[in-house]
Write a protein that holds these residues in place. Sequence first.
Motif, PDB file in Angstrom:
ATOM      1  N   VAL A  77      23.497  47.671  26.073  1.00 52.10           N
ATOM      2  CA  VAL A  77      24.788  47.617  26.768  1.00 52.10           C
ATOM      3  C   VAL A  77      24.665  48.246  28.145  1.00 52.10           C
ATOM      4  O   VAL A  77      25.184  47.718  29.131  1.00 52.10           O
ATOM      5  CB  VAL A  77      25.893  48.311  25.939  1.00 52.10           C
ATOM      6  CG1 VAL A  77      27.144  48.547  26.784  1.00 52.10           C
ATOM      7  CG2 VAL A  77      26.252  47.467  24.716  1.00 52.10           C
ATOM      8  N   ALA A  78      23.969  49.362  28.226  1.00 50.62           N
ATOM      9  CA  ALA A  78      23.791  50.029  29.521  1.00 50.62           C
ATOM     10  C   ALA A  78      23.078  49.124  30.514  1.00 50.62           C
ATOM     11  O   ALA A  78      23.487  49.012  31.676  1.00 50.62           O
ATOM     12  CB  ALA A  78      23.014  51.330  29.327  1.00 50.62           C
ATOM     13  N   LEU A  79      22.034  48.458  30.071  1.00 51.70           N
ATOM     14  CA  LEU A  79      21.269  47.587  30.961  1.00 51.70           C
ATOM     15  C   LEU A  79      22.036  46.326  31.331  1.00 51.70           C
ATOM     16  O   LEU A  79      22.070  45.915  32.491  1.00 51.70           O
ATOM     17  CB  LEU A  79      19.937  47.219  30.305  1.00 51.70           C
ATOM     18  CG  LEU A  79      18.938  48.376  30.124  1.00 51.70           C
ATOM     19  CD1 LEU A  79      17.741  47.934  29.290  1.00 51.70           C
ATOM     20  CD2 LEU A  79      18.482  48.916  31.475  1.00 51.70           C
ATOM     21  N   LYS A  80      22.688  45.709  30.356  1.00 47.38           N
ATOM     22  CA  LYS A  80      23.427  44.465  30.610  1.00 47.38           C
ATOM     23  C   LYS A  80      24.635  44.684  31.511  1.00 47.38           C
ATOM     24  O   LYS A  80      24.996  43.810  32.304  1.00 47.38           O
ATOM     25  CB  LYS A  80      23.903  43.858  29.285  1.00 47.38           C
ATOM     26  CG  LYS A  80      22.817  43.215  28.443  1.00 47.38           C
ATOM     27  CD  LYS A  80      23.424  42.685  27.149  1.00 47.38           C
ATOM     28  CE  LYS A  80      22.389  42.093  26.221  1.00 47.38           C
ATOM     29  NZ  LYS A  80      23.000  41.660  24.935  1.00 47.38           N
ATOM     30  N   SER A  81      25.282  45.819  31.375  1.00 47.29           N
ATOM     31  CA  SER A  81      26.524  46.067  32.110  1.00 47.29           C
ATOM     32  C   SER A  81      26.292  46.596  33.515  1.00 47.29           C
ATOM     33  O   SER A  81      27.231  46.679  34.311  1.00 47.29           O
ATOM     34  CB  SER A  81      27.384  47.071  31.338  1.00 47.29           C
ATOM     35  OG  SER A  81      26.762  48.346  31.307  1.00 47.29           O
ATOM     36  N   GLY A  82      25.058  46.994  33.815  1.00 45.94           N
ATOM     37  CA  GLY A  82      24.792  47.593  35.119  1.00 45.94           C
ATOM     38  C   GLY A  82      25.219  49.039  35.213  1.00 45.94           C
ATOM     39  O   GLY A  82      25.413  49.570  36.313  1.00 45.94           O
TER      40      GLY A  82
END
Length: 215
Positions: A77-82
């Motif tokens: 989630v951290a990586l996908k959301s920026g």
Amino acid sequence: MEFKKEMLLLYGITDRSLTGRQTLYEQVEEALKGGITILQLREKHLDEEAFTKEAVEIGRLCHSYHVPLIINDNVQVALKSGADGVHVGIEDMPVKKIRELAGRDFIIGATAKTVEQAKNAEKNGADYLGVGAVFPSPTKKSAIRITRENLREICSGVKIPTVAIGGINRSNALEMKGGGMDGIAVVSAIFGAENIEQATWELKEKAKEAVYGKR
């Protein structure tokens, strides 16, 4: 966003169970207005798609106040959301693996309850440590407690910055003086407050005194 230890001064952590008359988004904006210096978005029960969508929206809000967004536990989630980074517990994905996945500019926070855990997290690439629980925590009743002496040992045992966590509120924040941490992390004392903006401002003043010895 470049990580600096000053970002840890007042570390707000969300808790959806504390939302009532306001949405989580509205609560976060009040906390940002009150002066939180970093935000951790914690969602234990949202599916990944919903969590990612929320993280994108909250991230935009945080960045409009020049405050970094950290995601609790969920690296994807951290990586996908920026988002700016992730915070992981002792039993979550290892810090070393996250660093390999995310690269150097991604902020990684790790929980530590002992000097050994702290040094291990530092060696593997953590940017900061969350150390606690320093008081009984209303949001994590099973959290293992540590003493102020334990806190001081951990903080002095590593070179990376640290934030004290666990049951901290306006009444006990100054008991953290001399603990050696760079900030305090707060959940219910901010997001469970009747007036979040005012409570955040008051806690930030306490944090300054606890960390720097002055208001």
